[in-house]
Write a protein that holds these residues in place. Sequence first.
Motif, PDB file in Angstrom:
ATOM      1  N   GLU A  97       0.597  -3.201   4.841  1.00 54.82           N
ATOM      2  CA  GLU A  97       0.238  -4.103   3.834  1.00 54.82           C
ATOM      3  C   GLU A  97       1.319  -4.966   3.024  1.00 54.82           C
ATOM      4  N   LEU A  98       2.188  -3.792   2.441  1.00 58.96           N
ATOM      5  CA  LEU A  98       3.103  -4.219   1.275  1.00 58.96           C
ATOM      6  C   LEU A  98       4.109  -5.065   2.056  1.00 58.96           C
ATOM      7  N   LEU A  99       4.417  -4.703   3.361  1.00 61.34           N
ATOM      8  CA  LEU A  99       5.581  -5.335   4.007  1.00 61.34           C
ATOM      9  C   LEU A  99       5.191  -6.795   4.497  1.00 61.34           C
ATOM     10  N   GLU A 100       3.953  -6.955   4.767  1.00 62.33           N
ATOM     11  CA  GLU A 100       3.369  -8.016   5.186  1.00 62.33           C
ATOM     12  C   GLU A 100       3.201  -9.171   4.099  1.00 62.33           C
ATOM     13  N   THR A 101       3.423  -8.715   2.834  1.00 66.58           N
ATOM     14  CA  THR A 101       3.037  -9.262   1.502  1.00 66.58           C
ATOM     15  C   THR A 101       4.297 -10.071   1.110  1.00 66.58           C
ATOM     16  N   ALA A 102       5.544  -9.170   1.286  1.00 67.72           N
ATOM     17  CA  ALA A 102       6.874  -9.642   0.954  1.00 67.72           C
ATOM     18  C   ALA A 102       8.017  -8.640   1.520  1.00 67.72           C
ATOM     19  N   ALA A 103       9.007  -9.168   2.025  1.00 66.70           N
ATOM     20  CA  ALA A 103      10.270  -8.397   2.555  1.00 66.70           C
ATOM     21  C   ALA A 103      11.007  -7.852   1.462  1.00 66.70           C
ATOM     22  N   PRO A 104      11.065  -6.490   1.199  1.00 62.94           N
ATOM     23  CA  PRO A 104      11.979  -6.031   0.122  1.00 62.94           C
ATOM     24  C   PRO A 104      13.213  -6.297   0.027  1.00 62.94           C
ATOM     25  N   THR A 105      14.084  -6.254  -0.859  1.00 62.65           N
ATOM     26  CA  THR A 105      15.485  -6.281  -0.863  1.00 62.65           C
ATOM     27  C   THR A 105      15.988  -5.128  -0.599  1.00 62.65           C
ATOM     28  N   VAL A 106      15.670  -4.043  -1.001  1.00 65.21           N
ATOM     29  CA  VAL A 106      16.018  -2.520  -0.654  1.00 65.21           C
ATOM     30  C   VAL A 106      14.924  -1.612  -0.369  1.00 65.21           C
ATOM     31  N   ILE A 107      15.195  -0.892   0.621  1.00 67.44           N
ATOM     32  CA  ILE A 107      14.048  -0.011   0.804  1.00 67.44           C
ATOM     33  C   ILE A 107      14.965   1.227   0.635  1.00 67.44           C
ATOM     34  N   ARG A 108      14.270   2.280  -0.149  1.00 69.41           N
ATOM     35  CA  ARG A 108      15.139   3.525  -0.480  1.00 69.41           C
ATOM     36  C   ARG A 108      14.308   4.572  -0.304  1.00 69.41           C
ATOM     37  N   GLY A 109      14.643   5.559   0.326  1.00 74.15           N
ATOM     38  CA  GLY A 109      13.613   6.886   0.872  1.00 74.15           C
ATOM     39  C   GLY A 109      14.294   7.958   1.284  1.00 74.15           C
ATOM     40  N   ASN A 110      13.845   8.743   1.717  1.00 74.69           N
ATOM     41  CA  ASN A 110      14.305  10.035   2.313  1.00 74.69           C
ATOM     42  C   ASN A 110      14.211   9.812   3.928  1.00 74.69           C
ATOM     43  N   ALA A 111      14.957  10.436   4.798  1.00 77.88           N
ATOM     44  CA  ALA A 111      15.137  10.191   6.121  1.00 77.88           C
ATOM     45  C   ALA A 111      13.912  10.505   6.810  1.00 77.88           C
ATOM     46  N   SER A 112      13.040  11.272   6.262  1.00 82.48           N
ATOM     47  CA  SER A 112      11.471  11.332   7.273  1.00 82.48           C
ATOM     48  C   SER A 112      10.602  10.089   6.785  1.00 82.48           C
ATOM     49  N   GLU A 113      10.870   9.609   5.639  1.00 77.24           N
ATOM     50  CA  GLU A 113      10.231   8.303   5.222  1.00 77.24           C
ATOM     51  C   GLU A 113      10.712   7.329   6.061  1.00 77.24           C
ATOM     52  N   ILE A 114      11.880   7.008   6.143  1.00 75.30           N
ATOM     53  CA  ILE A 114      12.571   5.942   6.810  1.00 75.30           C
ATOM     54  C   ILE A 114      12.186   6.228   8.369  1.00 75.30           C
ATOM     55  N   LEU A 115      12.253   7.187   8.838  1.00 74.91           N
ATOM     56  CA  LEU A 115      11.901   7.473  10.216  1.00 74.91           C
ATOM     57  C   LEU A 115      10.647   6.944  10.303  1.00 74.91           C
ATOM     58  N   ALA A 116       9.634   7.384   9.621  1.00 76.64           N
ATOM     59  CA  ALA A 116       8.110   7.010   9.741  1.00 76.64           C
ATOM     60  C   ALA A 116       7.949   5.412   9.451  1.00 76.64           C
ATOM     61  N   LEU A 117       8.552   4.923   8.856  1.00 81.19           N
ATOM     62  CA  LEU A 117       8.290   3.379   8.411  1.00 81.19           C
ATOM     63  C   LEU A 117       8.965   2.673   9.615  1.00 81.19           C
ATOM     64  N   ALA A 118      10.026   3.085  10.211  1.00 82.31           N
ATOM     65  CA  ALA A 118      10.542   2.479  11.521  1.00 82.31           C
ATOM     66  C   ALA A 118       9.676   2.755  12.613  1.00 82.31           C
ATOM     67  N   GLY A 119       8.602   3.606  12.499  1.00 86.71           N
ATOM     68  CA  GLY A 119       7.720   3.729  13.601  1.00 86.71           C
ATOM     69  C   GLY A 119       8.552   4.736  14.572  1.00 86.71           C
ATOM     70  N   LEU A 120       9.440   5.393  14.117  1.00 83.02           N
ATOM     71  CA  LEU A 120      10.023   6.660  14.987  1.00 83.02           C
ATOM     72  C   LEU A 120       9.695   7.824  14.734  1.00 83.02           C
ATOM     73  N   GLY A 121       8.559   8.127  13.955  1.00 82.25           N
ATOM     74  CA  GLY A 121       7.804   9.458  14.380  1.00 82.25           C
ATOM     75  C   GLY A 121       8.380  10.557  13.290  1.00 82.25           C
ATOM     76  N   GLY A 122       8.847   9.888  12.167  1.00 83.10           N
ATOM     77  CA  GLY A 122       9.315  10.809  11.004  1.00 83.10           C
ATOM     78  C   GLY A 122       7.964  11.804  10.484  1.00 83.10           C
ATOM     79  N   GLN A 123       8.422  12.895  10.186  1.00 81.34           N
ATOM     80  CA  GLN A 123       7.427  13.955   9.627  1.00 81.34           C
ATOM     81  C   GLN A 123       7.668  14.300   8.399  1.00 81.34           C
ATOM     82  N   THR A 124       6.817  14.422   7.255  1.00 77.08           N
ATOM     83  CA  THR A 124       6.926  14.743   6.021  1.00 77.08           C
ATOM     84  C   THR A 124       6.360  15.925   5.652  1.00 77.08           C
TER      85      THR A 124
END
Length: 263
Positions: free
Chosen positions: A109-136
């Motif tokens: 929902e947040l990504l639909e609201t506005a595109a961020p300038t920077v996404i900053r997170g750990n590897a699992s978060e980035i994998l999950a956000l990209a839909g590539l199955g990251g586990q936290t």
Amino acid sequence: MDTTLEQDLNALRAMAPLVHNITNYVVMNYSANALLSIGASPVMAHAIEEVEEMAGIAGALVINIGTLSAPWVQAMKLAMKKAADLGKPIVLDPVGAGATGYRNTVLSELLETAAPTVIRGNASEILALAGLGGQTKGVDSTASSMSSLDAAHSLSERLGCVVSVSGAIDVIVQNDRVAYVENGHPLMTKVTGMGCSASAIAGAFCAVQPDSFQAAVSAAAAMGVCGQLAFSKATAPGSFQIAFLDALAELAPEKLVELARIR
């Protein structure tokens, strides 16, 4: 790059940008102190009634989803839309992405609201956000930053933003630009709020450096160098978190250039 690091830190301290944080209540105090220590001006405001106005006067907006509730999510959306309308930089920290369905829904929902300038997170978060199955594991990463390189590229292309992945080596990606920052210390993972502070500081650098890729690199380098400097004075988590704030405040631009390991 080295000269730009010095220029960015000098600009941050000269301008002392107001950084609007809608962040989690576990780290509010520490993130605010980190911003103050490096030379920025923090404001922690999440009331629906004021977030749009606050986003309007801030130099950057930092959204951190660590402790979610419905009113805070609504405030995040309002602030992100306002910041985007005004062309203000937005840093999104997708804390715990992939951990729960609710967290994933909020991020969508947040990504639909506005595109961020920077996404900053750990590897699992980035994998999950990209839909590539990251586990936290709660909010901790179970993957290395280098393993998330493809996911970071995918997110950057899809959203048109910079993706900064924290880890033993920080990886910053924007389209075909990639930087690796090899600073920091393992003890940083034993102090809550380090990653959240990294996102807040990325917001501060974005407020003074229009090249968001360079801003993310400067922020990662400053965090990592200060982690190393803090460990030289404090080797246990309790004292380390204080030493880290001191290191941010005492960081000389020339010391940042000297110690930063960027390729």
